[in-house]
Design a protein around this motif. Structure first.
Motif, short mmCIF file in Angstrom:
data_model
loop_
_atom_site.label_atom_id
_atom_site.label_comp_id
_atom_site.label_asym_id
_atom_site.label_seq_id
_atom_site.Cartn_x
_atom_site.Cartn_y
_atom_site.Cartn_z
N LEU A 75 8.61 -2.06 5.42
CA LEU A 75 7.20 -2.44 5.51
C LEU A 75 6.85 -2.97 6.89
O LEU A 75 5.81 -2.64 7.45
N GLU A 76 7.75 -3.77 7.45
CA GLU A 76 7.50 -4.33 8.77
C GLU A 76 7.42 -3.23 9.83
O GLU A 76 6.50 -3.22 10.67
N ALA A 77 8.35 -2.29 9.80
CA ALA A 77 8.34 -1.20 10.79
C ALA A 77 7.11 -0.33 10.62
O ALA A 77 6.45 0.04 11.61
N PHE A 78 6.80 0.01 9.39
CA PHE A 78 5.61 0.82 9.11
C PHE A 78 4.34 0.08 9.53
O PHE A 78 3.45 0.67 10.16
N ALA A 138 -4.77 -2.12 0.80
CA ALA A 138 -3.52 -1.58 0.29
C ALA A 138 -3.68 -1.13 -1.14
O ALA A 138 -4.40 -1.75 -1.93
N LEU A 139 -3.00 -0.04 -1.47
CA LEU A 139 -2.92 0.48 -2.83
C LEU A 139 -1.44 0.73 -3.10
O LEU A 139 -0.82 1.57 -2.45
N ALA A 140 -0.86 -0.02 -4.02
CA ALA A 140 0.58 0.03 -4.26
C ALA A 140 0.86 0.27 -5.73
O ALA A 140 0.19 -0.28 -6.61
N HIS A 141 1.88 1.10 -6.00
CA HIS A 141 2.25 1.42 -7.38
C HIS A 141 3.64 0.90 -7.71
O HIS A 141 4.58 1.05 -6.92
N SER A 142 3.77 0.26 -8.86
CA SER A 142 5.05 -0.09 -9.47
C SER A 142 5.96 -0.85 -8.50
O SER A 142 5.64 -1.96 -8.08
N MET A 143 7.10 -0.28 -8.10
CA MET A 143 8.00 -0.95 -7.17
C MET A 143 7.28 -1.28 -5.87
O MET A 143 7.52 -2.34 -5.27
N GLY A 144 6.40 -0.41 -5.42
CA GLY A 144 5.63 -0.69 -4.21
C GLY A 144 4.81 -1.96 -4.35
O GLY A 144 4.61 -2.69 -3.38
N GLY A 145 4.32 -2.23 -5.56
CA GLY A 145 3.56 -3.45 -5.80
C GLY A 145 4.42 -4.69 -5.67
O GLY A 145 3.99 -5.71 -5.11
N ALA A 146 5.64 -4.63 -6.19
CA ALA A 146 6.55 -5.77 -6.07
C ALA A 146 6.90 -6.03 -4.61
O ALA A 146 6.94 -7.19 -4.16
N ILE A 147 7.14 -4.97 -3.85
CA ILE A 147 7.46 -5.11 -2.43
C ILE A 147 6.29 -5.75 -1.69
O ILE A 147 6.47 -6.66 -0.86
N LEU A 190 3.89 -7.65 -2.96
CA LEU A 190 3.74 -9.05 -3.36
C LEU A 190 4.73 -9.94 -2.60
O LEU A 190 4.37 -11.05 -2.18
N GLU A 191 5.95 -9.48 -2.43
CA GLU A 191 6.91 -10.24 -1.64
C GLU A 191 6.40 -10.47 -0.22
O GLU A 191 6.53 -11.56 0.33
N ALA A 192 5.81 -9.42 0.37
CA ALA A 192 5.30 -9.54 1.73
C ALA A 192 4.16 -10.55 1.80
O ALA A 192 4.07 -11.34 2.75
N GLY A 238 3.83 -14.37 3.82
CA GLY A 238 2.81 -14.70 4.80
C GLY A 238 2.21 -13.55 5.56
O GLY A 238 1.43 -13.76 6.49
N ARG A 239 2.56 -12.29 5.21
CA ARG A 239 1.94 -11.16 5.90
C ARG A 239 0.54 -10.94 5.35
O ARG A 239 0.38 -10.56 4.19
N ARG A 240 -0.46 -11.14 6.18
CA ARG A 240 -1.86 -10.97 5.77
C ARG A 240 -2.47 -9.77 6.49
O ARG A 240 -3.47 -9.87 7.17
#
Length: 314
Positions: free
Chosen positions: A103-106, A121-130, A132-134, A138-140
């Motif tokens: 995510l940081e590199a992208f 952002a539009l995130a599905h399933s595992m992408g949503g968990a990733i 949320l962690e970001a 503190g990544r805004r």
């Protein structure tokens, strides 16, 4: 061009694609598009486990038609990104937090560098968990976030406490890279439609299967024991009351009424405790709402359009 076309699923026009390199040296495939005229900002699209950019071409077109630029990626170990094990069909990650390196590199090399603001952002399933962690870290980067069936707990495991303990134990004694018991290298997207838990739409299911049949290198089999262990740890952290109180990001969580993969109870529990969150259920839809029948997708897009500033249907 690093993207793949088949007659039933052609690459949307204007694609720019390639690879970014993460801080730990992994090659992550990305793609981005801009609308033909005007631009209301960018929607970053984050897929779930075993998914790939090509599966979301229809969604990319939906977003372009709404006037948004789109940027997306394949997470490490899946799609066209670098695989992590000798057997490329094993869905594995060393630590769930490693996805943050993707995510940081992208984000820095694609989203912030080449994609017009504002960013959503539009995130599905595992992408949503990733994602949320970001957000918790503190990544805004995103003004607003839409999560489709976020992975906060797993519903398809009959004895979750036993599964958590078993995954932790087997990982600790050296079986982290083994397939989960009963799992194997059969590509997820090629399983029979009648047994699938993610969509009731046979045509969209067949389209994803056709992509993988034409380009099997994009597909993924069952997860490893290590992936399951790391994912359980990540989900437990996300569900802790202290963590939920730290989320200030405006979030819309959209759950599928006929969900059989992730836990709607966990999603609703988090949504009810968010300071700036909202929760919508699409009745009778299955886990992959954006790969569902039009009647369900229309409800999803209505919620999206109401939540994301500047969004308007065709």
């Amino acid at each position: 061009m690093t993207l793949h076309s088949i007659p039933s699923n052609e690459v949307p026009e204007g694609a720019v694609s390639g690879f970014v390199t993460t801080a730990d040296g992994r090659q992550i495939r990305f793609a981005r598009w801009r609308p033909a005229s005007g631009c209301r900002g960018t929607v970053a699209l984050f897929p779930g486990r075993a998914e790939f950019i090509e599966k979301y071409f229809e969604v990319v077109r939906d977003l372009l038609a709404r006037g948004f630029a789109v940027a997306t990626l394949d997470w490490r170990g899946q799609g066209g990104s670098q695989r992590l094990l000798r057997n490329p069909r094993k869905g594995h990650v060393r630590r769930f937090s490693d996805y943050q390196l993707d995510l940081e590199a992208f984000g820095r090399q694609v989203l912030l560098a080449d994609c017009p603001a504002p960013h959503f952002a539009l995130a599905h399933s595992m992408g949503g968990a990733i994602l949320l962690e970001a957000i918790i870290d503190g990544r805004r980067w995103f003004d607003r976030v839409v999560l489709s069936g976020p992975l906060l707990d797993i519903a398809l495991v009959p004895y979750p406490a036993l599964a958590r303990t078993l995954a932790a134990t087997l990982s600790a004694i050296g079986f982290a890279r083994a397939f989960v018991p009963g799992g194997g290298g059969t590509l997820v997207n090629t399983l029979p439609f009648a047994t699938n838990l993610v969509t009731s739409d046979p045509e969209r299911y067949a389209r994803s299967a056709a992509v993988v049949e034409a380009h099997p290198e994009l597909g993924l089999g069952a997860p490893t024991i290590g992936w399951v262990h790391q994912t359980y740890l990540a989900m437990a952290a996300l569900r802790s009351p202290e963590v939920m109180r730290e989320i200030r990001q405006p979030l819309l969580m959209i759950a599928a009424g006929d969900e059989r993969v992730v836990s709607n109870a966990a999603i609703q529990h988090m949504a009810s405790r968010l300071i700036a969150g909202a929760y919508v259920t699409v009745p009778a839809a299955r886990h992959e709402i954006l790969m569902e029948r039009d009647i369900f997708r229309a409800q999803f897009w209505a919620a999206f359009d109401a939540f994301i500033p500047g969004s308007s249907p065709f």
